[in-house]
Enzyme design. Sequence first.
Site, short mmCIF file in Angstrom:
data_model
loop_
_atom_site.label_atom_id
_atom_site.label_comp_id
_atom_site.label_asym_id
_atom_site.label_seq_id
_atom_site.Cartn_x
_atom_site.Cartn_y
_atom_site.Cartn_z
N GLU A 120 0.83 -1.21 0.00
CA GLU A 120 0.00 0.00 0.00
C GLU A 120 0.87 1.26 0.00
O GLU A 120 0.43 2.33 0.41
CB GLU A 120 -0.94 0.02 1.22
N HIS A 143 -2.31 1.49 8.16
CA HIS A 143 -3.42 0.77 7.52
C HIS A 143 -3.58 -0.55 8.25
O HIS A 143 -2.61 -1.27 8.47
CB HIS A 143 -3.11 0.52 6.03
N HIS A 145 -6.78 -3.82 9.58
CA HIS A 145 -8.04 -4.50 9.25
C HIS A 145 -8.87 -4.68 10.52
O HIS A 145 -9.02 -5.82 11.00
CB HIS A 145 -7.75 -5.87 8.62
N HIS A 215 -12.56 -3.77 3.50
CA HIS A 215 -11.12 -4.03 3.53
C HIS A 215 -10.46 -3.60 4.86
O HIS A 215 -9.99 -4.45 5.61
CB HIS A 215 -10.44 -3.34 2.33
O1 2HA Z 1 -0.19 -5.23 3.43
O2 2HA Z 1 -3.19 -5.05 4.16
O3 2HA Z 1 -3.93 -3.88 1.92
C1 2HA Z 1 -1.28 -6.05 3.32
C2 2HA Z 1 -2.50 -5.25 3.19
C3 2HA Z 1 -2.83 -4.69 1.88
ZN ZN Z 2 -5.14 -4.25 3.78
#
Ligand code: 2HA
Ligand code: ZN
Length: 276
Positions: A120, A143, A145, A215
């Site tokens: 990313e 970033h 999840h 995502h």
């Molecule tokens: O790096 O989360 O969006 C792995 C991820 C890609």
């Molecule tokens: Zn991701």
Amino acid sequence: MNESILKGRPELTAVIEQVAEVAGYLWQKGWAERNGGNITVNVTELMDEACRSLTAIAPAKQIGKVLPNLKGQFFYAKGTGRRMRDLARKPMENGAIIRICDDCQSYEIVADLPVMPTSELPSHLALQDYLIASGSNYKATLHTHPIELVAMSHIPRFLQPGEMTHVLWSMIPETLAFAPLGIGIVPYTLPGSVRLADATLKLIKDYDVVLWEKHGTVSVGPDIMEAFDQTDVLCKAANIYMCAKSMGSEPEGMTDTAMKEVQEVFKLPKKREGGK
Ligand code: 2HA
Ligand code: ZN
């Protein structure tokens, strides 16, 4: 093997140790399956003359975007395909220091090992470029999840403008106090794409956290701990919503009057003035 760039650099070491600490939290929270999530931190201010004269240890690579404010900037970036839970123990084996080349559209790895940065990278660096352009003191982009927030993004009702933010704010007063700009949602877009980076950039100016539909999230902060806190505050509210919902009915939520009172007492911004 050459000695680590961290050797004899306590300030840089402290930043990297904080990254490792946060990576451990991401794993413990269940937000970082396999190689999920990325971390990027601007460490340019911590680079002394010796760091600045380091030579590339891998061929330069394209970012995919031209980022005029990043010329010569240095970043710690998690390695692509690397696990947060491994990074928590060995940050310099699961991430690397990169330098943005003079063309502002490619980068090279300078330390410690040729660990290729996060998939990313376009999103992370586009945000970093914006933070510099806006005169911000923010250095970190995250970033991840987060389960409950991603789950909510599968429910069409929460994709309506302002709906998710309103529900999250109404779960617990602190959400409104610490995330007064709420959560912005990018409609599903291919991971790692420049389109995703561009859409994220547009929203981060107006929201505390950007949610990538189905995502994950992106947040920014002066350091990685604060970027983590931003996501954690909103995910906690989502978790409360889901716990209440699983007891059998739609949670009541704080009243609009109660929320307005929090806004007034804490003098919270209703709309961002200027950049982050
Ligand atoms: O790096 O989360 O969006 C792995 C991820 C890609
Ligand atoms: Zn991701």
